[in-house]
Enzyme design. Sequence first.
Site, PDB file in Angstrom:
ATOM      1  N   LYS A  21      27.779  61.876  23.594  1.00 32.40           N
ATOM      2  CA  LYS A  21      28.547  62.963  22.966  1.00 32.40           C
ATOM      3  C   LYS A  21      29.955  62.481  22.623  1.00 32.40           C
ATOM      4  O   LYS A  21      30.499  62.803  21.567  1.00 32.40           O
ATOM      5  CB  LYS A  21      28.604  64.169  23.914  1.00 32.40           C
ATOM      6  CG  LYS A  21      27.270  64.910  23.985  1.00 32.40           C
ATOM      7  CD  LYS A  21      27.172  65.890  25.143  1.00 32.40           C
ATOM      8  CE  LYS A  21      25.756  66.473  25.196  1.00 32.40           C
ATOM      9  NZ  LYS A  21      25.483  67.304  26.358  1.00 32.40           N
ATOM     10  N   GLN A  78      28.467  69.692  31.417  1.00 35.58           N
ATOM     11  CA  GLN A  78      27.152  69.077  31.402  1.00 35.58           C
ATOM     12  C   GLN A  78      26.291  69.627  32.543  1.00 35.58           C
ATOM     13  O   GLN A  78      26.706  69.621  33.697  1.00 35.58           O
ATOM     14  CB  GLN A  78      27.304  67.541  31.526  1.00 35.58           C
ATOM     15  CG  GLN A  78      26.008  66.777  31.400  1.00 35.58           C
ATOM     16  CD  GLN A  78      25.384  66.874  30.007  1.00 35.58           C
ATOM     17  OE1 GLN A  78      26.064  66.772  28.996  1.00 35.58           O
ATOM     18  NE2 GLN A  78      24.081  67.097  29.958  1.00 35.58           N
ATOM     19  N   ASP A 137      28.440  75.165  23.448  1.00 39.33           N
ATOM     20  CA  ASP A 137      27.033  75.022  23.834  1.00 39.33           C
ATOM     21  C   ASP A 137      26.234  76.275  23.461  1.00 39.33           C
ATOM     22  O   ASP A 137      25.011  76.253  23.424  1.00 39.33           O
ATOM     23  CB  ASP A 137      26.929  74.804  25.364  1.00 39.33           C
ATOM     24  CG  ASP A 137      26.462  73.400  25.709  1.00 39.33           C
ATOM     25  OD1 ASP A 137      25.923  72.717  24.820  1.00 39.33           O
ATOM     26  OD2 ASP A 137      26.643  72.984  26.868  1.00 39.33           O
TER      27      ASP A 137
END
Length: 289
Positions: free
Chosen positions: A53, A97, A120
């Site tokens: 990422k 994460q 997200d």
Amino acid sequence: MTAQMIDGKAIAAAKRQEMKTMVAELKSEGVVPGLAVILVGENPASMSYVKGKIRDCKEVGIYSRLLRLPDTVTEAELLDEIKKLNEADDIHGILVQLPLPEQISEQKVIQTISPEKDVDGFHPTSLGRMMTKQDSFVPCTPAGIMEMLKAVHVPIAGKHVVVVGRSNIVGKPASLLFLNHNATVTICHSKTTPLAQYTKQADVLVVAVGRAGLIGAEDIKPGAVVIDVGMNRNEKGKLVGDVEFDEVKEKASFITPVPGGVGPMTRVMLLENTLKAARKINQYRKAHA
Ligand code: NDP
């Protein structure tokens, strides 16, 4: 019939290329899109995702900040870090994460992220907005699936889409997104029996379970579009999906490979969501200048 492969890697690379220009435009207006990534612990898979990422951000010109915390971190400490990032002017998107250590509630973490920075798309506000067809951050994997279908001109409206898997991050939001695009949607899960009875009816079959070999050629309709979200290691340590690729590709019209299908699209949609968050802030700033 041999299916056309949907090359997620190539589609994502093209999107990153386009994004470079958009990021540069935003920078010329004084806004550098910024993404904060929080990584808790040393899970090798998580570390590798985060590395990817950050590399993607660098490629398109998005500023990224990595915050690493030990797996002994308390929930309160993690929530405090998120609150600081909610207030940080140079950060437009926040990603924590997953998975997180046992002592930390994922839902509390997700709900502490400001909905304006929820790149997200897991915050109940984002999901609720999507449910009511308002503009929202769409979770990256379902958003990536829609983008890849668009790239190969697969129509959705009026089609029967069968989604196998009902997780909050893939199956459920993917089902909702297809519904919003006027598909007729069936959602299957571990209690669906017999699974094949449903998968065989799919014009578009999305498989997001995490079980190698779950879907074989006998489980699909001739000419179906097959999207394989699954990521599993086989006995040789090779990355494979949930679909028996070699046999299913002989019966499907389109199929995504693993690796190189949904994975790269998921990654690129995170960049897109970060850009969207930064643009919104920029618009707000201009409107209130
Ligand atoms: P979860 O484990 O959260 O959900 C799995 C879903 O599959 C559940 O809804 C479960 O049903 C269902 N399921 C389990 N066994 C069966 C079965 N035999 N038949 C039908 N349904 C079944 O997984 P995620 O949604 O997080 O991820 C799914 C897969 O996708 C994983 O392999 C993951 O690694 C991968 N993934 C890939 C991404 C990418 O970018 N390519 C991104 C995210 C995930 P129930 O609800 O009843 O338990």
